[in-house]
Motif scaffolding. Structure first.
Motif, PDB file in Angstrom:
ATOM      1  N   HIS A  18       0.812  -1.211   0.000  1.00  0.00           N
ATOM      2  CA  HIS A  18       0.000   0.000   0.000  1.00  0.00           C
ATOM      3  C   HIS A  18       0.846   1.263   0.000  1.00  0.00           C
ATOM      4  O   HIS A  18       1.898   1.327   0.629  1.00  0.00           O
ATOM      5  N   PRO A  55      -0.256   5.033   0.980  1.00  0.00           N
ATOM      6  CA  PRO A  55      -1.389   5.829   1.461  1.00  0.00           C
ATOM      7  C   PRO A  55      -1.619   7.118   0.671  1.00  0.00           C
ATOM      8  O   PRO A  55      -2.689   7.705   0.760  1.00  0.00           O
ATOM      9  N   LYS A  56      -0.659   7.542  -0.137  1.00  0.00           N
ATOM     10  CA  LYS A  56      -0.835   8.742  -0.959  1.00  0.00           C
ATOM     11  C   LYS A  56      -1.566   8.440  -2.266  1.00  0.00           C
ATOM     12  O   LYS A  56      -1.938   9.363  -2.980  1.00  0.00           O
ATOM     13  N   SER A 100      -4.948   2.883  -4.167  1.00  0.00           N
ATOM     14  CA  SER A 100      -4.530   2.060  -3.044  1.00  0.00           C
ATOM     15  C   SER A 100      -5.451   2.272  -1.833  1.00  0.00           C
ATOM     16  O   SER A 100      -5.857   1.310  -1.166  1.00  0.00           O
ATOM     17  N   ARG A 101      -5.804   3.525  -1.573  1.00  0.00           N
ATOM     18  CA  ARG A 101      -6.725   3.807  -0.455  1.00  0.00           C
ATOM     19  C   ARG A 101      -8.091   3.164  -0.705  1.00  0.00           C
ATOM     20  O   ARG A 101      -8.712   2.624   0.220  1.00  0.00           O
ATOM     21  N   ASN A 102      -8.582   3.217  -1.939  1.00  0.00           N
ATOM     22  CA  ASN A 102      -9.875   2.600  -2.255  1.00  0.00           C
ATOM     23  C   ASN A 102      -9.828   1.083  -2.095  1.00  0.00           C
ATOM     24  O   ASN A 102     -10.781   0.480  -1.604  1.00  0.00           O
ATOM     25  N   ALA A 120      -9.925   0.303   1.543  1.00  0.00           N
ATOM     26  CA  ALA A 120     -11.289   0.519   2.040  1.00  0.00           C
ATOM     27  C   ALA A 120     -12.230  -0.599   1.586  1.00  0.00           C
ATOM     28  O   ALA A 120     -13.101  -1.031   2.360  1.00  0.00           O
ATOM     29  N   GLU A 150       3.330  -0.747   3.991  1.00  0.00           N
ATOM     30  CA  GLU A 150       3.618   0.517   3.312  1.00  0.00           C
ATOM     31  C   GLU A 150       4.983   0.342   2.661  1.00  0.00           C
ATOM     32  O   GLU A 150       6.019   0.589   3.257  1.00  0.00           O
ATOM     33  N   SER A 186      -9.406  -0.306  -8.748  1.00  0.00           N
ATOM     34  CA  SER A 186      -9.563  -0.776  -7.364  1.00  0.00           C
ATOM     35  C   SER A 186     -10.567  -1.916  -7.222  1.00  0.00           C
ATOM     36  O   SER A 186     -10.385  -2.799  -6.390  1.00  0.00           O
ATOM     37  N   SER A 233     -13.715   6.949  -3.270  1.00  0.00           N
ATOM     38  CA  SER A 233     -13.449   8.322  -2.821  1.00  0.00           C
ATOM     39  C   SER A 233     -13.852   9.375  -3.852  1.00  0.00           C
ATOM     40  O   SER A 233     -14.138  10.507  -3.492  1.00  0.00           O
TER      41      SER A 233
END
Length: 140
Positions: free
Chosen positions: A8, A10-11, A15-17, A20, A33, A109, A127
């Motif tokens: 992952h 985080p920026k 990846s965030r989706n 989630a 990370e 994603s 997002s």
């Protein structure tokens, strides 16, 4: 308990989706990370093999260092690609996800849905506001 790992950044919105979506499915994955804790050469090689992809398919071509190092040249072999990723972990595309159903680079994603050992899931809103509907199709 299901063992799920996400490599992952985080920026990265994708990846965030994906993270989630995994949590939306009720799982708390092991989050690596990879810019802080890069995978080893052997781990990268194993991830590519598990995903059924050539190592080159795991490269992030949009990064400036990709062009700077001349990595678009098809003559650049796996050892040189691994050297580049080792020196510049940002070159590793993300998110890579490992579950009991398989390993994949999850772009877009919603590709992660095929790897989740549950389903179908209720709709999920990314997002950017896009709604993801789970067909229930999973790898076997």
């Amino acid at each position: 308990m299901t063992d799920i790992t996400i490599f992952h950044n985080p920026k990265c919105g994708t990846s965030r989706n994906v993270l989630a979506l995994i949590r939306h499915a009720g799982f708390e994955p092991r989050v690596v990370e990879y810019l802080k804790t890069p995978p080893t050469r052997d781990e990268i090689r194993a991830l590519a093999a598990a995903a059924g992809e050539p190592l080159r398919a795991l490269l992030r071509e949009k990064e400036a260092v990709f062009a700077e190092l001349g990595l678009a040249d098809p003559g650049v072999g796996d050892d040189a690609l691994l050297d580049a990723i080792e020196q510049h972990p940002i070159l590793l595309n993300r998110p890579l996800v490992v579950t009991p159903l398989g390993t994949a680079l999850c772009r877009p994603s919603e590709a992660v849905l095929e790897l989740l050992p549950v389903g179908p899931l209720p709709p999920f809103t990314k997002s950017d506001g896009e709604v993801v509907h789970d067909s229930g199709r999973r790898r076997s």
